[in-house]
Enzyme design. Structure first.
Site, mmCIF file in Angstrom:
data_model
loop_
_atom_site.group_PDB
_atom_site.id
_atom_site.type_symbol
_atom_site.label_atom_id
_atom_site.label_comp_id
_atom_site.label_asym_id
_atom_site.label_seq_id
_atom_site.Cartn_x
_atom_site.Cartn_y
_atom_site.Cartn_z
ATOM 1 C CB CYS A 1 -0.908 -0.003 1.226
ATOM 2 S SG CYS A 1 -1.864 1.521 1.448
ATOM 3 C CB CYS B 1 -3.914 4.122 -5.293
ATOM 4 S SG CYS B 1 -4.185 5.529 -4.199
#
Length: 232
Positions: A79, A189
């Site tokens: 992430c 992302c």
């Protein structure tokens, strides 16, 4: 013997599974015993990383400490935005981190470009701006109205919508960055590559998940030095 990789994942789950697939694909294994041992905490219950003061840092730190207790030698986080808590995660676990933001920024630098567009939530954008600036590269981000469109599309992807309209929308947002002068685009992302393919971007496309997986293979198999532990 290879190092054991501790993986903080679940933000979101689908992107974490893609990372694991790439990790396996990039490992030069001739038998199943040659693959890297991974201890993963795929935790979709991590508080929203895009919400200030959500308390995600302590949760991630606890996860990292548990990974060390389970036998991990080195950490990775699937992430981008979670890297805002990288210092806390390393202090809590005592383990070095293979940094995704650093890895993707290095990949952008290696292309020779000087202006890099980043699609990402606000926290990830802040991190990339710092890392790119440290390598004398400028960052291009979306104007506020288009950033709002991006966040809406990201929410749809996280909810499982990988439809053609979402794919087209993400391609348009990447094109916006190119129109603003970006010479490369970083998928800031981990969900973005679920709907956006390199051939749909007319400039260099950098997938941090792919570059992180390759670097984890190199570190765990001893082809690259283990990153320096914070404070050491």
């Amino acid at each position: 013997m290879s190092l054991i990789l501790g993986l903080l994942g679940g933000m979101g789950p689908a992107a974490t599974l893609v990372f694991l697939e790439k990790l396996q694909a990039f490992t030069p294994a001739k038998a199943e015993q040659d693959h890297i041992r991974v201890i993963a905490d795929i935790n979709p219950g991590v508080p929203d990383l895009s919400a200030p003061g959500s308390g995600a840092g302590p949760v991630l730190a606890e996860m990292a400490g548990a990974l060390r207790g389970a036998g991990a030698d080195v950490l990775a986080i699937a992430c981008n935005a979670a890297h805002a808590h990288a210092d806390l995660i390393q202090r809590a676990s005592g383990l070095p981190l293979i940094d995704m933001i650093e890895t993707a920024s290095d990949a952008a630098c290696a292309t020779g470009v000087r202006r890099v567009g980043v699609l990402g939530a606000r926290g990830a954008l802040r991190l990339y701006r710092e890392y790119l600036a440290a390598q004398a590269m400028g960052m291009v981000s979306l104007p506020s109205d288009r950033q709002a469109v991006f966040m809406e599309a990201l929410g749809r992807i996280k909810a499982g919508d990988l439809s053609s309209p979402v794919q087209a929308q993400m391609a348009e947002l990447a094109a916006d960055l190119a129109a603003e002068g970006a010479e490369a685009v970083i998928a800031g992302c981990t969900e973005i590559p679920l709907v956006l393919r390199p051939e749909e971007v007319r400039i260099e496309f950098i997938d941090p998940v792919e570059h992180l997986a390759r670097r984890c293979v190199d570190v765990c198999l001893g082809m690259e030095a283990v990153p320096q532990l914070l404070g050491s």
